[in-house]
Motif scaffolding. Structure first.
Motif, PDB file in Angstrom:
ATOM      1  N   ASP A 176      -9.548 -11.396   3.337  1.00  0.00           N
ATOM      2  CA  ASP A 176      -8.961 -11.005   2.111  1.00  0.00           C
ATOM      3  C   ASP A 176      -8.108  -9.758   2.215  1.00  0.00           C
ATOM      4  O   ASP A 176      -7.347  -9.449   1.212  1.00  0.00           O
ATOM      5  CB  ASP A 176      -9.857 -10.846   0.957  1.00  0.00           C
ATOM      6  CG  ASP A 176     -10.899  -9.576   1.107  1.00  0.00           C
ATOM      7  OD1 ASP A 176     -10.819  -8.885   2.262  1.00  0.00           O
ATOM      8  OD2 ASP A 176     -11.439  -9.516   0.167  1.00  0.00           O
ATOM      9  N   GLY A 177      -7.761  -9.298   3.408  1.00  0.00           N
ATOM     10  CA  GLY A 177      -6.906  -8.058   3.479  1.00  0.00           C
ATOM     11  C   GLY A 177      -7.187  -6.641   3.035  1.00  0.00           C
ATOM     12  O   GLY A 177      -6.774  -5.759   3.393  1.00  0.00           O
ATOM     13  N   THR A 178      -8.573  -6.679   2.736  1.00  0.00           N
ATOM     14  CA  THR A 178      -9.043  -5.136   2.622  1.00  0.00           C
ATOM     15  C   THR A 178      -9.634  -4.547   3.463  1.00  0.00           C
ATOM     16  O   THR A 178      -9.934  -5.062   4.770  1.00  0.00           O
ATOM     17  CB  THR A 178     -10.311  -5.217   1.149  1.00  0.00           C
ATOM     18  OG1 THR A 178     -11.135  -6.068   1.847  1.00  0.00           O
ATOM     19  CG2 THR A 178      -9.776  -5.769   0.108  1.00  0.00           C
ATOM     20  N   ARG A 193      -4.472   0.085   1.485  1.00  0.00           N
ATOM     21  CA  ARG A 193      -3.469  -0.682   1.702  1.00  0.00           C
ATOM     22  C   ARG A 193      -4.213  -2.288   1.909  1.00  0.00           C
ATOM     23  O   ARG A 193      -5.321  -2.293   1.734  1.00  0.00           O
ATOM     24  CB  ARG A 193      -2.920  -0.387   3.082  1.00  0.00           C
ATOM     25  CG  ARG A 193      -2.060   0.569   3.285  1.00  0.00           C
ATOM     26  CD  ARG A 193      -1.500   0.992   4.635  1.00  0.00           C
ATOM     27  NE  ARG A 193      -0.508   1.968   4.423  1.00  0.00           N
ATOM     28  CZ  ARG A 193       0.183   2.445   5.487  1.00  0.00           C
ATOM     29  NH1 ARG A 193       0.028   1.753   6.848  1.00  0.00           N
ATOM     30  NH2 ARG A 193       1.255   3.574   5.614  1.00  0.00           N
ATOM     31  N   ARG A 194      -3.314  -3.096   1.644  1.00  0.00           N
ATOM     32  CA  ARG A 194      -3.723  -4.797   1.913  1.00  0.00           C
ATOM     33  C   ARG A 194      -2.942  -5.297   3.023  1.00  0.00           C
ATOM     34  O   ARG A 194      -1.834  -4.860   3.228  1.00  0.00           O
ATOM     35  CB  ARG A 194      -3.114  -5.327   0.719  1.00  0.00           C
ATOM     36  CG  ARG A 194      -3.830  -5.067  -0.850  1.00  0.00           C
ATOM     37  CD  ARG A 194      -5.109  -5.442  -0.890  1.00  0.00           C
ATOM     38  NE  ARG A 194      -5.340  -6.944  -1.042  1.00  0.00           N
ATOM     39  CZ  ARG A 194      -6.403  -7.604  -1.209  1.00  0.00           C
ATOM     40  NH1 ARG A 194      -7.320  -6.619  -1.703  1.00  0.00           N
ATOM     41  NH2 ARG A 194      -6.353  -8.651  -1.478  1.00  0.00           N
ATOM     42  N   TYR A 195      -3.719  -5.849   3.907  1.00  0.00           N
ATOM     43  CA  TYR A 195      -3.153  -6.410   5.266  1.00  0.00           C
ATOM     44  C   TYR A 195      -3.545  -7.906   5.167  1.00  0.00           C
ATOM     45  O   TYR A 195      -4.098  -8.781   4.598  1.00  0.00           O
ATOM     46  CB  TYR A 195      -3.901  -5.769   6.350  1.00  0.00           C
ATOM     47  CG  TYR A 195      -3.358  -4.326   6.709  1.00  0.00           C
ATOM     48  CD1 TYR A 195      -2.636  -4.302   7.793  1.00  0.00           C
ATOM     49  CD2 TYR A 195      -4.231  -3.453   6.010  1.00  0.00           C
ATOM     50  CE1 TYR A 195      -2.385  -2.862   8.051  1.00  0.00           C
ATOM     51  CE2 TYR A 195      -3.831  -2.157   6.281  1.00  0.00           C
ATOM     52  CZ  TYR A 195      -2.855  -1.857   7.352  1.00  0.00           C
ATOM     53  OH  TYR A 195      -2.519  -0.629   7.538  1.00  0.00           O
ATOM     54  N   LYS A 196      -2.529  -8.833   6.109  1.00  0.00           N
ATOM     55  CA  LYS A 196      -2.762 -10.022   6.468  1.00  0.00           C
ATOM     56  C   LYS A 196      -3.541  -9.945   7.531  1.00  0.00           C
ATOM     57  O   LYS A 196      -3.607  -9.250   8.454  1.00  0.00           O
ATOM     58  CB  LYS A 196      -1.072 -10.526   6.951  1.00  0.00           C
ATOM     59  CG  LYS A 196      -1.372 -11.796   7.199  1.00  0.00           C
ATOM     60  CD  LYS A 196       0.044 -12.335   7.880  1.00  0.00           C
ATOM     61  CE  LYS A 196       0.138 -13.798   8.331  1.00  0.00           C
ATOM     62  NZ  LYS A 196       1.250 -14.258   8.868  1.00  0.00           N
ATOM     63  N   GLY A 247       1.055  -1.311  -0.104  1.00  0.00           N
ATOM     64  CA  GLY A 247      -0.016   0.006   0.071  1.00  0.00           C
ATOM     65  C   GLY A 247       0.779   1.149  -0.137  1.00  0.00           C
ATOM     66  O   GLY A 247       2.012   1.111   0.208  1.00  0.00           O
TER      67      GLY A 247
END
Length: 242
Positions: free
Chosen positions: A190-192, A216-219, A163
């Motif tokens: 899904d990380g959103t 951003r994308r997250y675990k 991100g």
């Protein structure tokens, strides 16, 4: 001698005239005295009479008569419009068909009944009323998203994977703004990131921080090795670049 006779006649006439003048004067004087006496007597009698009191009564004004009622309004004549006469067209005479259509013919009792090629039975392994897990009408229904759970200490927090970086806005730089922001967002498996709400604000930085987090994308957060949709609070410390 003539003169003597004339003198005698003149003396007699003068004597008669004097007597007549005296008599006339006496009569006039007596008349005047009589009038004065009568007037005095009348005045004395009027003075002796008692005065009668006269009272003047003011009459009330007469009541005005009520105005006459207005004349009734003239009645309007309602003119009914006559509908134009429409000549009814004669209906065409019904003609009996020579041949009866096939679908209207009565069934022939000597003709064998048609066989029904369809089947009401389901497939092998089916259940009454449908297939297990199936949907009436075709395509299966979309899965319903689970409501996110509140993040707690027994869970593993989400970790950023990709991100844009967080940058100061021009207004925040000009005013040398620093501080700590608290932003609560939903982090899906899904990380959103969705539905961010600012709990603690920093001037001129709220919109920029929310925009970066949602891109951003997250675990995802996990609990017992299973990924969960969580309502997570991001703590962001803002310090001016050195």
């Amino acid at each position: 001698m003539f003169d003597e006779v004339t003198k005698r006649e003149g003396g007699k006439r003068a004597a008669k005239r004097g007597i007549w003048i005296l008599g006339s004067s006496a009569a006039q004087t007596a008349l005047v005295v009589g009038l004065i006496a009568v007037s005095t007597a009348l005045a004395k009698k009027a003075a002796d009479d008692k005065l009668v009191e006269v009272k003047f009564v003011k009459q009330a004004p007469a009541a005005r008569p009520a105005p006459p009622p207005p004349p009734p309004a003239p009645k309007r004549k309602v003119v009914q419009q006559q509908k134009p006469k429409v000549d009814a067209k004669p209906r065409p005479a019904m003609v009996q068909p020579k041949e009866m259509p096939q679908e209207l013919k009565p069934p022939d009792p000597n003709e064998p009944p048609e066989e029904d090629t369809g089947s009401d039975e389901g497939e092998d392994g089916g259940v009454v009323g449908g297939v297990v897990g199936g949907v009436t009408g075709g395509a299966p229904a979309a899965p319903v998203a689970k409501a996110p759970v509140e993040f707690n200490a027994t869970m593993t927090p989400p970790q950023v994977l990709a991100g844009p970086p967080l940058e100061y806005t021009q207004q925040a730089l000009e005013r040398e703004v620093e501080g700590t922001m608290l932003v609560k967002c939903i982090v899906r498996v899904d990380g959103t990131v969705h539905d961010c709400r600012v709990l603690k604000s920093v001037p001129f930085m709220d919109r920029a921080v929310v925009s970066v987090l949602e891109r951003r994308r997250y675990k995802p957060a996990t609990q017992g090795g299973q990924a969960l949709d969580v309502d997570y609070v991001f703590t962001i410390k803002l310090k001016l670049p050195q």
